[in-house]
Design a protein around this motif. Structure first.
Motif, PDB file in Angstrom:
ATOM      1  N   PRO A   1      11.559 -19.522  20.499  1.00 27.67           N
ATOM      2  CA  PRO A   1      10.010 -18.774  19.810  1.00 27.67           C
ATOM      3  C   PRO A   1      10.682 -17.208  20.097  1.00 27.67           C
ATOM      4  N   THR A   2       9.765 -16.953  18.516  1.00 24.76           N
ATOM      5  CA  THR A   2      10.063 -15.112  18.262  1.00 24.76           C
ATOM      6  C   THR A   2       8.605 -14.579  19.823  1.00 24.76           C
ATOM      7  N   ASP A   3       7.936 -14.475  20.063  1.00 24.31           N
ATOM      8  CA  ASP A   3       7.129 -13.909  21.416  1.00 24.31           C
ATOM      9  C   ASP A   3       8.708 -14.855  22.338  1.00 24.31           C
ATOM     10  N   LEU A   4       9.067 -13.989  23.172  1.00 26.35           N
ATOM     11  CA  LEU A   4       9.848 -14.467  24.451  1.00 26.35           C
ATOM     12  C   LEU A   4       9.099 -14.574  25.270  1.00 26.35           C
ATOM     13  N   ALA A   5       7.926 -14.147  25.392  1.00 25.83           N
ATOM     14  CA  ALA A   5       7.154 -14.582  26.564  1.00 25.83           C
ATOM     15  C   ALA A   5       6.605 -15.324  26.828  1.00 25.83           C
ATOM     16  N   GLU A   6       6.478 -16.110  24.890  1.00 21.67           N
ATOM     17  CA  GLU A   6       6.731 -17.786  25.663  1.00 21.67           C
ATOM     18  C   GLU A   6       7.700 -18.466  26.687  1.00 21.67           C
ATOM     19  N   VAL A   7       8.907 -17.654  26.714  1.00 22.77           N
ATOM     20  CA  VAL A   7       9.851 -18.235  27.344  1.00 22.77           C
ATOM     21  C   VAL A   7      10.075 -17.361  28.614  1.00 22.77           C
ATOM     22  N   VAL A   8      10.317 -16.213  28.173  1.00 23.16           N
ATOM     23  CA  VAL A   8      10.229 -15.819  30.037  1.00 23.16           C
ATOM     24  C   VAL A   8       8.886 -15.355  30.309  1.00 23.16           C
ATOM     25  N   PRO A   9       8.444 -15.460  30.959  1.00 18.94           N
ATOM     26  CA  PRO A   9       7.192 -14.793  31.725  1.00 18.94           C
ATOM     27  C   PRO A   9       7.156 -13.555  31.866  1.00 18.94           C
ATOM     28  N   PRO A  10       7.012 -12.536  31.759  1.00 22.96           N
ATOM     29  CA  PRO A  10       6.482 -10.675  32.153  1.00 22.96           C
ATOM     30  C   PRO A  10       6.392 -10.644  33.604  1.00 22.96           C
ATOM     31  N   VAL A  11       7.418 -10.491  34.017  1.00 18.87           N
ATOM     32  CA  VAL A  11       6.806  -9.829  35.638  1.00 18.87           C
ATOM     33  C   VAL A  11       6.166  -8.363  35.807  1.00 18.87           C
TER      34      VAL A  11
ATOM     35  N   GLY B   1      18.790  -2.870  28.740  1.00 14.38           N
ATOM     36  CA  GLY B   1      18.698  -4.169  29.175  1.00 14.38           C
ATOM     37  C   GLY B   1      18.361  -5.471  28.360  1.00 14.38           C
ATOM     38  N   GLY B   2      17.665  -6.115  28.023  1.00 11.11           N
ATOM     39  CA  GLY B   2      16.531  -7.074  27.484  1.00 11.11           C
ATOM     40  C   GLY B   2      16.819  -8.912  27.833  1.00 11.11           C
ATOM     41  N   PHE B   3      16.220  -9.541  27.274  1.00 10.24           N
ATOM     42  CA  PHE B   3      16.437 -10.614  27.821  1.00 10.24           C
ATOM     43  C   PHE B   3      18.043 -12.023  27.219  1.00 10.24           C
ATOM     44  N   CYS B   4      17.990 -12.178  27.565  1.00  8.97           N
ATOM     45  CA  CYS B   4      19.414 -12.925  28.144  1.00  8.97           C
ATOM     46  C   CYS B   4      18.848 -15.000  28.245  1.00  8.97           C
ATOM     47  N   GLN B   5      19.279 -15.012  27.288  1.00  5.49           N
ATOM     48  CA  GLN B   5      18.631 -16.811  27.608  1.00  5.49           C
ATOM     49  C   GLN B   5      19.875 -18.160  27.811  1.00  5.49           C
ATOM     50  N   ARG B   6      20.117 -18.771  27.652  1.00 10.00           N
ATOM     51  CA  ARG B   6      20.870 -19.730  27.887  1.00 10.00           C
ATOM     52  C   ARG B   6      20.770 -20.942  27.184  1.00 10.00           C
ATOM     53  N   TYR B   7      21.021 -21.774  26.258  1.00  2.88           N
ATOM     54  CA  TYR B   7      20.231 -23.033  25.215  1.00  2.88           C
ATOM     55  C   TYR B   7      21.768 -24.037  25.982  1.00  2.88           C
TER      56      TYR B   7
ATOM     57  N   SER C   1      17.675 -14.288  32.400  1.00  2.00           N
ATOM     58  CA  SER C   1      16.762 -12.612  33.213  1.00  2.00           C
ATOM     59  C   SER C   1      16.411 -11.954  31.869  1.00  2.00           C
ATOM     60  N   ASN C   2      15.491 -11.001  32.221  1.00  2.00           N
ATOM     61  CA  ASN C   2      14.790 -10.631  31.487  1.00  2.00           C
ATOM     62  C   ASN C   2      14.516  -9.749  31.409  1.00  2.00           C
TER      63      ASN C   2
ATOM     64  N   TYR D   1      26.326 -21.891  23.291  1.00  2.00           N
ATOM     65  CA  TYR D   1      25.123 -20.774  23.178  1.00  2.00           C
ATOM     66  C   TYR D   1      24.090 -20.144  23.766  1.00  2.00           C
ATOM     67  N   GLY D   2      24.166 -18.561  23.638  1.00  2.00           N
ATOM     68  CA  GLY D   2      23.013 -18.071  24.537  1.00  2.00           C
ATOM     69  C   GLY D   2      22.271 -16.752  23.919  1.00  2.00           C
ATOM     70  N   ARG D   3      21.292 -15.853  24.034  1.00  2.00           N
ATOM     71  CA  ARG D   3      20.715 -15.307  23.254  1.00  2.00           C
ATOM     72  C   ARG D   3      20.925 -13.877  24.518  1.00  2.00           C
ATOM     73  N   TRP D   4      20.887 -12.571  23.271  1.00  2.00           N
ATOM     74  CA  TRP D   4      20.504 -11.720  24.406  1.00  2.00           C
ATOM     75  C   TRP D   4      20.215 -10.474  22.964  1.00  2.00           C
ATOM     76  N   ASN D   5      18.272 -10.146  23.484  1.00  2.00           N
ATOM     77  CA  ASN D   5      17.902  -9.622  22.416  1.00  2.00           C
ATOM     78  C   ASN D   5      17.421 -10.948  21.223  1.00  2.00           C
TER      79      ASN D   5
END
Length: 225
Positions: A117-127, A145-151, A160-161, A185-189
């Motif tokens: 989702p484009t709104d990363l808050a849906e995937v990683v809740p804000p601290v 710093g940025g969002f790091c995700q793994r598929y 990590s957020n 696959y993964g994502r960074w920002n």
């Protein structure tokens, strides 16, 4: 009184026996030196190929060919590359899970998944943190710093957020190697990251990938940036 035997007769008989013995010995040793008329077993067996590298493939040897992630039949390495519209050395060659020799474009067996989702808050809740009592503004994450995700499986999961690109790459792929034709696959920002045999790639559009960093044979990844 008996007449003594003729010495010449004895010599003639002895010579005849010697000739007969020589003929018998010649036949015995001659038979032992005969060459077999049947070809040796090694010449009748099939050729065994020890495949150390893709470059050692014979031009006529066929292997399983994949195009756009789909098996399209058996083909030579050159034919498979042409079907993919690539140079021969752009194909990954290796043994698949069944043990069959396979050729495929890099990661064609694992195409990019849909973006999170484009709104990363849906995937990683804000601290959420308490406001400091000193009146000073709350510290902000570093610019790198940025969002790091793994598929994994069929979904994106947070690593990590607030993580640098290098830390994200190391967390995702350090010590991990993939088989030819596969990818992780993964994502960074806004970057899609992809681990393929020998390197980590990056893409801004989740379609066209370029090398980010090389990976050595021990599956280690140098520092990025």
């Amino acid at each position: 009184m008996a007449t003594p035997p003729d010495n010449r007769m004895i010599i003639a008989i002895g010579a005849g026996l010697a000739v007969v013995a020589a003929v018998v010995l010649a036949l015995i040793f001659g038979a032992g030196r005969e060459q077999p008329t049947e070809a040796p077993p090694a010449s009748k067996g099939g050729l065994t190929v020890d495949l150390a590298e893709a470059q050692s493939l014979e031009p006529t040897r066929e292997l399983r060919c994949f195009v756009n992630g789909q098996f399209v039949g058996m083909a030579t390495l050159t034919d498979c590359a042409q079907r993919n519209g690539l140079a021969t050395d752009a194909l990954d060659v290796g043994f698949d899970a069944s043990g069959s020799l396979t050729a495929a474009p890099t990661a064609s067996l694992a195409p990019p998944p849909a973006l999170p989702p484009t709104d990363l808050a849906e995937v990683v809740p804000p601290v959420v943190t308490d406001e400091p009592t000193t009146g000073q503004p709350a510290p902000q994450p570093a610019a790198t710093g940025g969002f790091c995700q793994r598929y994994t499986g069929s979904e994106w999961r947070s690593v990590s957020n607030s993580m640098s690109l290098n830390a994200c790459v190391q967390a995702l792929y350090a010590g991990t190697c993939v088989r030819p034709g596969d990818a992780q696959y993964g994502r960074w920002n806004d970057l899609t990251l992809r681990l393929v045999p020998g390197r980590v790639e990056q893409s801004n559009d989740n379609s066209r990938f370029r090398t980010l960093v090389e990976q050595n044979r021990s599956c280690a990844i140098p520092e990025v940036g």
